[in-house]
Design an enzyme around this catalytic site. Structure first.
Site, short mmCIF file in Angstrom:
data_model
loop_
_atom_site.label_atom_id
_atom_site.label_comp_id
_atom_site.label_asym_id
_atom_site.label_seq_id
_atom_site.Cartn_x
_atom_site.Cartn_y
_atom_site.Cartn_z
N GLY A 188 1.95 -8.31 5.38
CA GLY A 188 3.01 -8.39 6.40
C GLY A 188 2.58 -9.22 7.60
CD GLU A 203 11.11 -1.17 6.51
OE1 GLU A 203 10.43 -0.13 6.61
OE2 GLU A 203 12.05 -1.43 7.27
CE LYS A 228 5.79 -11.64 -5.13
NZ LYS A 228 5.38 -10.96 -6.36
N GLY A 266 5.68 -4.07 1.82
CA GLY A 266 4.36 -4.11 1.18
C GLY A 266 3.28 -3.72 2.17
CB SER A 267 -0.33 -4.19 2.04
OG SER A 267 -0.39 -5.59 1.89
CB THR A 268 -0.33 -3.31 7.38
OG1 THR A 268 0.57 -2.19 7.44
CG2 THR A 268 -0.54 -3.84 8.79
#
Ligand code: NAD
Length: 490
Positions: free
Chosen positions: A244, A261, A186, A239-241
């Site tokens: 995540g 990541e 995606k 992507g963003s924390t």
């Protein structure tokens, strides 16, 4: 090749089981050029039913002998074919991202496309080098033959962001395919086009239908459906924390494999003996490249007090000379940021920095009238407690502070909740390696920056992630290790 007319844009469809299809809902998402706000393409707005079809296609491909029994050397050849295809379409791919993401085309040809090509080429080599070990078991005194097998983890859900759309997707797909997995990918709804073009080229290269599926759409719908689908064996997310953490929580129910990541607030540390001719332009580009939209951007400057003023003046001088403009102009060094939301967010952080007492230093250069541009900016004299020193801004904004000792530099560098990268400028090798060992970062660059290589595992300490992409660790994270123990005595 420099205009939209030179491109045959991906069709607004998704790739499921080798077929290009509309979203089952029939809905689409407009694609905006951040340099002028024009809508120039449409994406299929996928949903849970599209994900379900894609996962079924990926499962069928994973179990089919055409993929699961393919000789490693033939898988290797396929990945090399993908590398060749991407290489042959380098300019086209770079141009797509210059319209979709805003990044300068010539820089995408130097960085994004080679990174995508090289990871396929590098991973092609791994297909034939994934193996277990024989084990010297002591057991109960009887004779055993014990060994490990490395097996593909299965069907992988991969989710990537918009800042380096092509290499982020290529890193994930190449590594998973090298390990023998199949994928449902995606891309970000903000920049999906180069990934869709890459998927077309992957099919053209001969990768069997269903091995790579691409479902476009929003995170809350398509992404959510992918991370919760019961037939996904592993999620690999960049992507963003915040997202995540959400993915990690959602994986707790069935302990699905997850690699993450995530964000960063990486320091550029300039020691008193550094070669400033190198350190100053590097520190500038470590934050301003890609308009600061790099997860491992050197977004915090930690500079020794004896050279602080010189370094700040030098970085501002570099900033003054970085042409700002649309991504198709070969002179452009700073393109627009990806959309209005990001532009407004970055500007609000510059204002927060001012309110927190930072000196705002930015070249007084005109910005193009249209588009989402931000001038390269230094927030000088920030405190370790300030928001701009701690929070990821994701724009061309450098939070700068000074230190007086090595210990203080390390303490400041490690004070972040993130730990993705660190750039260290220092001539003394003993100091450099001592500091490299002490820094809490997945990658430490010494007297260089931005060297990201398919052979070098990449990832983060602390809230910058879990696991490592690319390199040996990157391919092995798409495998399960199985111990096999056979009794040899009667
Ligand atoms: P984001 O987290 O908003 O989105 C990333 C992807 O996740 C997108 O495809 C999005 O659609 C999807 N997503 C959003 N919500 C979801 C949900 N609930 N479930 C599943 N998927 C969902 O990040 P972004 O704004 O696209 O990218 C910027 C961030 O990515 C920054 O924090 C940056 O540091 C980070 N990043 C990290 C690396 C790295 O290697 N560590 C590389 C590039 C970017």
């Amino acid at each position: 090749m420099n205009s939209l007319n030179d491109l045959v844009l991906p069709s607004g469809k998704m790739l499921v089981g080798g077929d290009w299809r509309d979203a089952l809902s029939g809905e689409t998402i407009p694609v905006e050029n951040p340099a002028n706000g024009e809508i120039f393409a449409q994406l299929a707005a996928g949903g849970a039913e599209d994900i379900d079809l894609a996962v079924k296609a990926a499962r069928a491909a994973f179990e089919s002998p055409g993929w699961s029994k393919m000789r490693p050397i033939d898988r290797s050849r396929l990945l090399e074919q993908v590398a060749l295809k991407l290489e042959a379409h380098a300019e086209e791919l770079a141009l797509i991202d210059s319209f979709d993401n805003g990044k300068p085309k010539h820089l995408a040809m130097m960085v994004d496309v080679p990174s995508a090509v090289e990871v396929f080429r590098y991973m092609a080599g791994w297909c034939t080098k994934i193996y277990g070990k024989t084990l010297s078991v002591s057991g109960d005194g009887r004779q055993y033959h014990a060994y490990t097998l490395r097996q593909p983890v299965g069907v992988v859900g991969q989710i990537v962001p918009w800042n380096y759309p092509l290499p982020m997707a290529a890193w994930k797909v190449a590594s998973a395919l090298a390990a023998g997995c199949t994928v449902v990918l995606k891309p970000s709804e903000v920049a999906s086009l180069s990934t869709l073009r890459m998927a077309e080229l992957i099919l053209e290269a001969g990768v069997p239908p269903g091995v790579v599926n691409v479902v476009t759409g929003y995170g809350e719908t398509v992404g959510e459906a992918l991370i919760t689908h019961p037939d996904i064996d592993k999620i690999a997310f960049t992507g963003s924390t915040n997202v995540g953490k959400h993915i990690l929580r959602s994986s707790a129910n069935d302990l699905r494999r997850v690699s993450l990541e995530l964000g960063g607030k990486s320091p550029t540390i300039i020691m008193p003996d550094a070669d400033l001719e190198k350190a100053i332009p590097d520190a500038a580009m470590a934050i301003f490249f890609n308009s600061g939209q790099t997860c491992f951007a050197g977004s915090r400057l930690l500079c020794h007090e004896s050279i602080y003023d010189t370094v700040i003046a030098g970085i501002n001088e570099v900033a003054k000379n970085l042409p700002i403009g649309p991504g198709q102009d070969p002179a452009t060094m700073i393109g627009p940021v990806v959309n209005k939301k990001q532009r407004d967010r970055i500007q609000s952080y510059i204002e927060i920095g001012r309110q927190e007492g930072a000196e705002v230093i930015s070249p007084n250069v005109p910005l193009p009238e249209q588009g989402y541009y931000v001038r390269p900016t230094i927030l000088s004299g920030v405190t370790a407690e300030s928001r701009v020193f701690n929070e990821e801004i994701f724009g061309p904004v450098l939070a700068a502070t000074k230190f007086s000792t090595e210990e203080e530099a390390i303490k400041l560098a490690n004070s972040s909740c993130y730990g993705l990268g660190a750039n260290l400028y220092c001539k003394d090798m003993k100091t450099s390696h001592r500091m490299a060992a002490a820094l809490q970062a997945g990658t430490v660059w010494i007297n260089t920056y931005f060297v990201v290589d398919a052979a070098m595992p990449f990832g983060g300490f602390k809230e910058s992630g879990i696991g490592r992409e690319v390199g040996d660790e990157g391919v092995l994270m798409y495998t399960e290790s199985k111990s096999v123990c056979a009794l040899l005595d009667d």
